[in-house]
Design a protein around this motif. Structure first.
Motif, PDB file in Angstrom:
ATOM      1  N   TRP A 101      13.321  -4.558 -11.805  1.00 56.47           N
ATOM      2  CA  TRP A 101      13.070  -4.047 -13.149  1.00 56.47           C
ATOM      3  C   TRP A 101      14.311  -3.984 -14.024  1.00 56.47           C
ATOM      4  N   ASN A 102      15.482  -3.779 -13.413  1.00 57.62           N
ATOM      5  CA  ASN A 102      16.676  -3.651 -14.258  1.00 57.62           C
ATOM      6  C   ASN A 102      17.582  -4.877 -14.173  1.00 57.62           C
ATOM      7  N   SER A 103      16.992  -5.976 -13.718  1.00 58.25           N
ATOM      8  CA  SER A 103      17.791  -7.187 -13.631  1.00 58.25           C
ATOM      9  C   SER A 103      17.951  -7.815 -15.027  1.00 58.25           C
ATOM     10  N   TYR A 104      19.061  -8.429 -15.263  1.00 58.67           N
ATOM     11  CA  TYR A 104      19.360  -8.970 -16.599  1.00 58.67           C
ATOM     12  C   TYR A 104      18.412 -10.103 -16.998  1.00 58.67           C
ATOM     13  N   HIS A 105      17.776 -10.768 -16.021  1.00 58.99           N
ATOM     14  CA  HIS A 105      16.987 -11.951 -16.361  1.00 58.99           C
ATOM     15  C   HIS A 105      15.482 -11.736 -16.221  1.00 58.99           C
ATOM     16  N   LEU A 155      13.588   5.292 -17.254  1.00 64.99           N
ATOM     17  CA  LEU A 155      14.421   4.972 -16.102  1.00 64.99           C
ATOM     18  C   LEU A 155      15.910   5.015 -16.455  1.00 64.99           C
ATOM     19  N   THR A 156      16.206   5.481 -17.640  1.00 63.37           N
ATOM     20  CA  THR A 156      17.608   5.495 -18.079  1.00 63.37           C
ATOM     21  C   THR A 156      18.535   6.186 -17.075  1.00 63.37           C
ATOM     22  N   PRO A 157      18.104   7.341 -16.489  1.00 65.50           N
ATOM     23  CA  PRO A 157      19.033   7.999 -15.561  1.00 65.50           C
ATOM     24  C   PRO A 157      19.404   7.137 -14.364  1.00 65.50           C
ATOM     25  N   TYR A 158      18.563   6.136 -14.057  1.00 65.71           N
ATOM     26  CA  TYR A 158      18.837   5.311 -12.882  1.00 65.71           C
ATOM     27  C   TYR A 158      19.656   4.068 -13.218  1.00 65.71           C
ATOM     28  N   LEU A 159      19.893   3.850 -14.496  1.00 68.74           N
ATOM     29  CA  LEU A 159      20.704   2.700 -14.899  1.00 68.74           C
ATOM     30  C   LEU A 159      22.175   3.010 -14.647  1.00 68.74           C
ATOM     31  N   PRO A 160      22.984   1.980 -14.436  1.00 70.05           N
ATOM     32  CA  PRO A 160      24.416   2.236 -14.252  1.00 70.05           C
ATOM     33  C   PRO A 160      24.974   2.952 -15.479  1.00 70.05           C
ATOM     34  N   GLN A 161      25.637   4.049 -15.253  1.00 68.79           N
ATOM     35  CA  GLN A 161      26.181   4.833 -16.358  1.00 68.79           C
ATOM     36  C   GLN A 161      27.615   4.385 -16.645  1.00 68.79           C
ATOM     37  N   PRO A 162      28.038   4.438 -17.923  1.00 67.49           N
ATOM     38  CA  PRO A 162      29.446   4.082 -18.222  1.00 67.49           C
ATOM     39  C   PRO A 162      30.382   5.061 -17.542  1.00 67.49           C
ATOM     40  N   LYS A 163      31.486   4.520 -17.044  1.00 70.98           N
ATOM     41  CA  LYS A 163      32.439   5.385 -16.341  1.00 70.98           C
ATOM     42  C   LYS A 163      33.151   6.284 -17.341  1.00 70.98           C
ATOM     43  N   PRO A 164      33.399   7.555 -16.985  1.00 72.86           N
ATOM     44  CA  PRO A 164      34.143   8.430 -17.905  1.00 72.86           C
ATOM     45  C   PRO A 164      35.571   7.936 -18.073  1.00 72.86           C
ATOM     46  N   ALA A 165      36.128   8.147 -19.271  1.00 70.14           N
ATOM     47  CA  ALA A 165      37.501   7.713 -19.545  1.00 70.14           C
ATOM     48  C   ALA A 165      38.462   8.432 -18.612  1.00 70.14           C
ATOM     49  N   ALA A 166      39.501   7.689 -18.170  1.00 68.80           N
ATOM     50  CA  ALA A 166      40.471   8.282 -17.233  1.00 68.80           C
ATOM     51  C   ALA A 166      41.210   9.433 -17.925  1.00 68.80           C
ATOM     52  N   LYS A 167      41.403  10.522 -17.201  1.00 68.20           N
ATOM     53  CA  LYS A 167      42.113  11.664 -17.772  1.00 68.20           C
ATOM     54  C   LYS A 167      43.602  11.364 -17.834  1.00 68.20           C
ATOM     55  N   PRO A 168      44.332  11.875 -18.856  1.00 72.89           N
ATOM     56  CA  PRO A 168      45.800  11.671 -18.873  1.00 72.89           C
ATOM     57  C   PRO A 168      46.443  12.385 -17.689  1.00 72.89           C
ATOM     58  N   ALA A 169      47.569  11.823 -17.229  1.00 72.22           N
ATOM     59  CA  ALA A 169      48.254  12.399 -16.059  1.00 72.22           C
ATOM     60  C   ALA A 169      48.652  13.845 -16.361  1.00 72.22           C
ATOM     61  N   ALA A 170      48.527  14.705 -15.369  1.00 70.13           N
ATOM     62  CA  ALA A 170      48.860  16.123 -15.552  1.00 70.13           C
ATOM     63  C   ALA A 170      50.366  16.290 -15.774  1.00 70.13           C
ATOM     64  N   LYS A 171      50.745  17.229 -16.684  1.00 68.30           N
ATOM     65  CA  LYS A 171      52.169  17.469 -16.956  1.00 68.30           C
ATOM     66  C   LYS A 171      52.815  18.136 -15.750  1.00 68.30           C
ATOM     67  N   PRO A 172      54.115  17.855 -15.497  1.00 70.33           N
ATOM     68  CA  PRO A 172      54.779  18.552 -14.361  1.00 70.33           C
ATOM     69  C   PRO A 172      54.818  20.055 -14.634  1.00 70.33           C
ATOM     70  N   ALA A 173      54.659  20.842 -13.586  1.00 73.23           N
ATOM     71  CA  ALA A 173      54.621  22.301 -13.742  1.00 73.23           C
ATOM     72  C   ALA A 173      55.976  22.834 -14.221  1.00 73.23           C
TER      73      ALA A 173
END
Ligand code: SF4
Length: 192
Positions: A101-105, A155-173
Motif C-alpha cells: 500500500w505504501n510503495s511508490y509505484h 495510515l499516516t502514522p505508519y508512514l516513515p516519519q521525517p527525522k528530527p533535526a540534530a540537536k546542537p552539541a551541548a556546551k562544556p560545563a
C-alpha cells in the motif's frame, strides 16, 4: 408489442446472467478465480463465464496489485470493452494496495477506472467472488444493493516519519565555583 420499460427489463436481465469477466491478473488472487470457475463452486451456473477477449466482455476482474505501468494496461483494456461494462476489484491488493500500500509505484484501481464492487480479503474466497458478481447483477437490475466500500483508514502514522533535526552539541560545563567563606554569624553559632 413490448413496451420499452419491459424490453429494458429483459435486456438488463440478460446482461445480469451473462457476465463474462476478463481477468487482469497481476498476483496470487488469480488462483481463487480458478476455484470460482471449477466444479465445486461453478460460477458459470450464474452466467459467469471466464473470457479472454476484452472486446467481447462486459466485466473486468482486477486481481492483484496495480502498478503505475499496469495502470496504463488497465485503462487500455477498460476502454476497449463494449458498454455496458463493469469493474470488480478483487483482494486487498486491488482494493487498497494490500501489502504494498505504501510503495511508490502502486496505485489504487478506483483512481484509474470506476469500480462497481470491491472484494476484500487476502485472498478472497470463491464465495466472496460470486457475491461480488451478484452485487454487480443487482446494480444492473437497478436494485439497491449494499454499499460496500473500503474503509478509508488514516495510515499516516505508519508512514516513515521525517527525522528530527540534530540537536546542537551541548556546551562544556562551567567550572565549579569555590565554596563561599562562612559568615561571621555562622562562626559565632558554632559550639566552642
Ligand atoms: S490480496 Fe493477497 S492473495 Fe490477493 S494478490 Fe494481494 S497478496 Fe495475493
Amino acid at each position: 408489442m413490448l413496451k420499452q420499460a419491459k424490453l429494458d427489463r429483459i435486456i438488463r436481465w440478460g446482461i445480469k446472467w451473462s457476465m463474462w469477466p476478463v481477468h487482469l491478473v497481476t498476483s496470487c488472487c488469480g488462483v481463487e478465480v480458478a476455484h470460482t470457475s471449477a466444479p465445486v463452486f461453478d460460477a458459470e451456473r450464474w452466467g459467469v463465464l471466464p473470457f479472454n477477449t476484452m472486446r467481447q466482455t462486459n466485466v473486468i476482474l482486477v486481481e492483484g496489485t496495480i502498478t503505475r505501468k499496469m495502470a496504463k494496461v488497465l485503462k487500455w483494456v477498460y476502454e476497449q470493452m463494449p458498454e455496458p461494462k463493469f469493474v470488480i476489484a478483487m483482494g486487498a491488493c486491488a482494493v487498497r494496495g494490500g501489502l504494498f500500500w505504501n510503495s511508490y509505484h502502486v496505485v489504487q484501481v478506483d483512481t484509474i477506472v470506476p469500480v462497481d464492487a470491491y472484494i476484500p480479503g487476502c485472498p478472497p474466497t470463491p464465495e466472496a467472488v460470486i457475491r461480488a458478481f451478484f452485487m454487480v447483477g443487482n446494480k444492473i437490475l437497478g436494485k439497491p444493493g449494499p454499499e460496500v466500500k473500503p474503509v478509508k483508514v488514516d495510515l499516516t502514522p505508519y508512514l516513515p516519519q521525517p527525522k528530527p533535526a540534530a540537536k546542537p552539541a551541548a556546551k562544556p560545563a562551567a567550572p565549579a565555583k569555590p565554596a563561599a567563606a562562612p559568615t561571621a554569624a555562622a562562626t559565632q553559632a558554632q559550639p566552642a
